[in-house]
Write a protein that holds these residues in place. Sequence first.
Motif, mmCIF file in Angstrom:
data_model
loop_
_atom_site.group_PDB
_atom_site.id
_atom_site.type_symbol
_atom_site.label_atom_id
_atom_site.label_comp_id
_atom_site.label_asym_id
_atom_site.label_seq_id
_atom_site.Cartn_x
_atom_site.Cartn_y
_atom_site.Cartn_z
ATOM 1 N N ASN A 1 -12.590 22.190 -1.516
ATOM 2 C CA ASN A 1 -12.761 20.783 -1.124
ATOM 3 C C ASN A 1 -11.753 20.393 -0.044
ATOM 4 N N GLN A 2 -11.978 20.871 1.171
ATOM 5 C CA GLN A 2 -11.049 20.626 2.271
ATOM 6 C C GLN A 2 -11.258 19.273 2.935
ATOM 7 N N ALA A 3 -12.477 18.821 2.996
ATOM 8 C CA ALA A 3 -12.765 17.499 3.576
ATOM 9 C C ALA A 3 -13.983 16.937 2.877
ATOM 10 N N PHE A 4 -13.930 15.650 2.593
ATOM 11 C CA PHE A 4 -15.061 15.013 1.926
ATOM 12 C C PHE A 4 -15.072 13.530 2.266
ATOM 13 N N ARG A 5 -16.219 12.935 2.037
ATOM 14 C CA ARG A 5 -16.395 11.499 2.263
ATOM 15 C C ARG A 5 -16.770 10.848 0.945
ATOM 16 N N VAL A 6 -16.080 9.785 0.594
ATOM 17 C CA VAL A 6 -16.395 9.006 -0.597
ATOM 18 C C VAL A 6 -17.170 7.774 -0.147
ATOM 19 N N GLY A 7 -18.357 7.587 -0.695
ATOM 20 C CA GLY A 7 -19.180 6.474 -0.252
ATOM 21 C C GLY A 7 -19.615 6.669 1.188
ATOM 22 N N ILE A 8 -19.681 5.571 1.939
ATOM 23 C CA ILE A 8 -20.199 5.676 3.302
ATOM 24 C C ILE A 8 -19.123 5.897 4.361
ATOM 25 N N CYS A 9 -17.833 5.618 4.036
ATOM 26 C CA CYS A 9 -16.870 5.672 5.140
ATOM 27 C C CYS A 9 -15.427 5.902 4.714
ATOM 28 N N ALA A 10 -15.195 6.469 3.529
ATOM 29 C CA ALA A 10 -13.836 6.816 3.109
ATOM 30 C C ALA A 10 -13.670 8.320 3.215
ATOM 31 N N TYR A 11 -12.862 8.767 4.170
ATOM 32 C CA TYR A 11 -12.734 10.188 4.506
ATOM 33 C C TYR A 11 -11.419 10.762 3.996
ATOM 34 N N ALA A 12 -11.505 11.964 3.441
ATOM 35 C CA ALA A 12 -10.339 12.665 2.924
ATOM 36 C C ALA A 12 -10.223 14.025 3.605
ATOM 37 N N LEU A 13 -9.041 14.332 4.128
ATOM 38 C CA LEU A 13 -8.749 15.626 4.739
ATOM 39 C C LEU A 13 -7.601 16.259 3.968
ATOM 40 N N GLN A 14 -7.849 17.389 3.304
ATOM 41 C CA GLN A 14 -6.777 18.064 2.588
ATOM 42 C C GLN A 14 -5.730 18.634 3.543
ATOM 43 N N PHE A 15 -6.142 18.926 4.747
ATOM 44 C CA PHE A 15 -5.292 19.544 5.759
ATOM 45 C C PHE A 15 -4.628 18.491 6.646
ATOM 46 N N HIS A 16 -3.789 18.980 7.556
ATOM 47 C CA HIS A 16 -3.084 18.100 8.495
ATOM 48 C C HIS A 16 -3.633 18.264 9.907
ATOM 49 N N VAL A 17 -3.718 17.136 10.618
ATOM 50 C CA VAL A 17 -4.060 17.148 12.044
ATOM 51 C C VAL A 17 -3.041 16.347 12.849
ATOM 52 N N GLU A 18 -2.129 15.664 12.162
ATOM 53 C CA GLU A 18 -1.213 14.700 12.782
ATOM 54 C C GLU A 18 0.129 15.293 13.169
ATOM 55 N N THR A 19 0.366 16.539 12.816
ATOM 56 C CA THR A 19 1.698 17.126 12.938
ATOM 57 C C THR A 19 2.084 17.446 14.379
ATOM 58 N N THR A 20 3.370 17.694 14.566
ATOM 59 C CA THR A 20 3.914 18.300 15.777
ATOM 60 C C THR A 20 4.568 19.614 15.362
ATOM 61 N N PRO A 21 4.849 20.503 16.299
ATOM 62 C CA PRO A 21 5.562 21.731 15.922
ATOM 63 C C PRO A 21 6.867 21.460 15.187
ATOM 64 N N ASP A 22 7.616 20.454 15.629
ATOM 65 C CA ASP A 22 8.885 20.144 14.967
ATOM 66 C C ASP A 22 8.676 19.708 13.516
ATOM 67 N N THR A 23 7.622 18.929 13.272
ATOM 68 C CA THR A 23 7.331 18.508 11.904
ATOM 69 C C THR A 23 7.090 19.714 11.017
ATOM 70 N N VAL A 24 6.281 20.646 11.481
ATOM 71 C CA VAL A 24 5.955 21.828 10.684
ATOM 72 C C VAL A 24 7.193 22.687 10.457
ATOM 73 N N LEU A 25 8.020 22.834 11.472
ATOM 74 C CA LEU A 25 9.252 23.615 11.314
ATOM 75 C C LEU A 25 10.198 22.959 10.318
ATOM 76 N N ASP A 26 10.250 21.634 10.305
ATOM 77 C CA ASP A 26 11.074 20.930 9.316
ATOM 78 C C ASP A 26 10.555 21.183 7.907
ATOM 79 N N TRP A 27 9.218 21.149 7.733
ATOM 80 C CA TRP A 27 8.642 21.435 6.419
ATOM 81 C C TRP A 27 8.981 22.861 5.982
ATOM 82 N N ALA A 28 8.859 23.804 6.913
ATOM 83 C CA ALA A 28 9.134 25.200 6.582
ATOM 84 C C ALA A 28 10.583 25.394 6.147
#
Length: 250
Positions: A165-192
Motif C-alpha cells: 500500500n504505497q499510495a492510495f486515495r480515501v474517498g474522492i480526494c484524500a491522497y496518501a503517499l507512504q514514500f517521500h517526494v519533498e526531500t532534499t539530499p541534505d534532508t536524507v543525509l540527516d535522516w541517515a
Amino acid sequence: MERVRMLVVEPSEIAPVGRLGEWLGAAGAELDVVRAPEIPAPSALDEYDALVVMGGGMGALDDLDHPWLADVRALLSAAVSRQLPVLAICLGAQLLAAAAGGRVAPVKKGPEVGTLLVAKRDTAADDPLFGALPLTPDVLQFHNDEVVRLPPSAQLLASSPACENQAFRVGICAYALQFHVETTPDTVLDWAESMPEAASTARPGQLDPEHLERFHAELAETWEPVAERFVRLAATPLEQRRGTRALPMA
C-alpha cells in the motif's frame, strides 16, 4: 486560477514540507504551516481549500508519547468527511489510514529505505493526480511502519514489493503517499545520520551524496507536476470534483 489556501501540518522538525511546499507555492497555493504539538481543531478547516500532513519519526499510534497525534487524526478525519483535498506523506499517510479505518503496523520485511521505485496500479490510470505519472515513478523511501490494511473507502494507486500500500486515495480526494517526494539530499543525509540502523538497510550507494543529487533532480521532474495538479484539485469546486475524475485545464 484563484490562489488557494492550504493548511500544512508538520509532525516533526526533521520532516519539513520542503520542496513540496515550494512546488505548491509556485503553483498558486498559500501555505499556513503549523508544527506539532500545535495542531488546530477540525473547525479550522473552514478557512482552507486543502490539508497537507507530513512525516515524522514517531509511529501513527504513539499517542502515549505524542498525545497530539489524536488531534492530527481528528483533523484528517474531518477533512475526509468534508471531501477536502488531502495530501498525506509517510507518517501522514499512516495517520490518514488510521483515521479512516485502516491499520498500521511495522514493515514485515524490515525498514524500506533508499531511492526506489513504486508501480502504479491499473486503477490509477484515470486518477487526477496519478493518471499522468510514469508506470514506475522514482520515490524516496525511509520508513519502519506501513499501512497493512487500507480504509474501507480507499482506492489503491501504487505498490512496491516491500509494501503493497504505497499510495492510495480515501474517498474522492484524500491522497496518501507512504514514500517521500519533498526531500532534499541534505534532508536524507540527516535522516541517515540520525537513524543509522534503518539507513544500513539501503542498497549500497543509494544514500551517497552524489547519487542523491542526481536522484532528486529526477524526482522533481516527476513529482512537481503532481503538486501542481493537487493545487488545481484544491481550486476545483466540490461539485465538480464529485462529478468527474478530470481536472480543469490550467
